[in-house]
Motif scaffolding. Structure first.
Motif, short mmCIF file in Angstrom:
data_model
loop_
_atom_site.label_atom_id
_atom_site.label_comp_id
_atom_site.label_asym_id
_atom_site.label_seq_id
_atom_site.Cartn_x
_atom_site.Cartn_y
_atom_site.Cartn_z
N TYR A 71 0.84 -1.20 0.00
CA TYR A 71 0.00 0.00 0.00
C TYR A 71 0.88 1.26 0.00
CZ TYR A 71 -3.57 -3.35 1.37
OH TYR A 71 -4.43 -4.43 1.42
N HIS A 129 -2.63 5.99 -3.24
CA HIS A 129 -4.00 5.51 -3.34
C HIS A 129 -4.89 5.99 -2.20
CE1 HIS A 129 -1.90 2.20 -5.73
NE2 HIS A 129 -2.66 2.85 -6.59
N LEU A 132 -0.64 4.37 6.32
CA LEU A 132 0.30 3.69 5.43
C LEU A 132 1.67 3.71 6.10
CD1 LEU A 132 -1.18 2.75 2.91
CD2 LEU A 132 -2.06 4.95 3.63
N LEU A 190 -0.42 -1.70 5.82
CA LEU A 190 -1.63 -0.91 6.05
C LEU A 190 -2.26 -1.22 7.40
CD1 LEU A 190 -4.05 0.91 5.09
CD2 LEU A 190 -5.06 -1.20 4.16
N LEU A 222 -7.79 0.67 -1.80
CA LEU A 222 -6.42 1.08 -1.53
C LEU A 222 -5.40 0.18 -2.23
CD1 LEU A 222 -6.78 1.91 2.27
CD2 LEU A 222 -6.37 3.55 0.42
N ARG A 223 -5.82 -1.02 -2.57
CA ARG A 223 -4.93 -1.93 -3.30
C ARG A 223 -4.88 -1.61 -4.79
NH1 ARG A 223 -2.94 -6.94 -2.09
NH2 ARG A 223 -3.11 -7.64 0.07
#
Length: 196
Positions: free
Chosen positions: A37, A41, A96, A155, A194-195
């Protein structure tokens, strides 16, 4: 000469394998492996929230606010508490971390904090969410609240949903299991986004 060199290889190679395995166990992902991550994003954390779920609990106007502090990206959507006897709020926070080891350490601490000595609630593990996940719910006279925490590689993701009753107002029926499902759905949705 050749025999001694061969022997040293036989001895050193297994030792190297053991050290590598030990490093992976204690220090997490190897430094040359890219993190899953990235902050790229998470620049729009409010895109991780479906604000329509708050309409199940209040028809008051919805306010949305986001905040970024370093690697922590947070968004909160809430109804106006002054306009209704019942208000609703949901917060999604994505951290993150620079390493998966750091994410795991923070996850373990927050899990202990939120699942110990709950008043009017219970907690447990959530399956098939990140690498590890927990829930903690509280259901008392003035509020019903659920917190979901999960760690997945670097994450740390936290979702908090709360439905509260104004002081002096009669509490309307609130399904704590529904609040938990909504919170879990938001956590799964956030990880997918988020991926990508």
């Amino acid at each position: 000469m050749v025999w001694l060199l061969s022997l040293s290889i036989v001895v050193v190679v297994p030792f190297g394998v053991v050290v590598a395995a030990s490093s992976a166990h204690y220090y997490g992902r190897f430094p040359w492996v890219e993190a899953t991550y990235t902050s790229e994003h998470a620049k729009s954390p409010c895109g991780l929230i479906d604000t329509s779920v708050l309409r199940r609990y209040s028809d008051a106007p919805i306010a949305v606010a986001d905040e970024t502090a370093g690697d922590i990206h947070t968004c909160t959507a809430s109804t106006n508490e002054d306009r209704s006897a019942r208000s609703a709020r949901i917060t999604v926070s994505a951290t993150l971390n620079p390493t998966d080891r750091r994410a795991r350490a923070v996850y373990d601490r927050t899990k202990d904090l939120w699942t110990t000595d709950l008043t009017g609630g219970n907690s447990g593990d959530v399956s098939n969410l990140g690498q590890d996940a927990y829930f903690a719910v509280t259901d008392v006279s003035t509020r019903a609240e659920c917190r979901i925490g999960t760690v997945d590689d670097n994450l740390l993701l936290e979702v908090d949903m709360r439905v509260a009753t104004a002081p002096g107002a009669a509490r309307e029926p609130t399904d704590i299991e529904e609040i938990r499902r909504i919170s879990e759905d938001h956590a799964r949705r956030a990880i997918r986004q988020l991926r990508s």
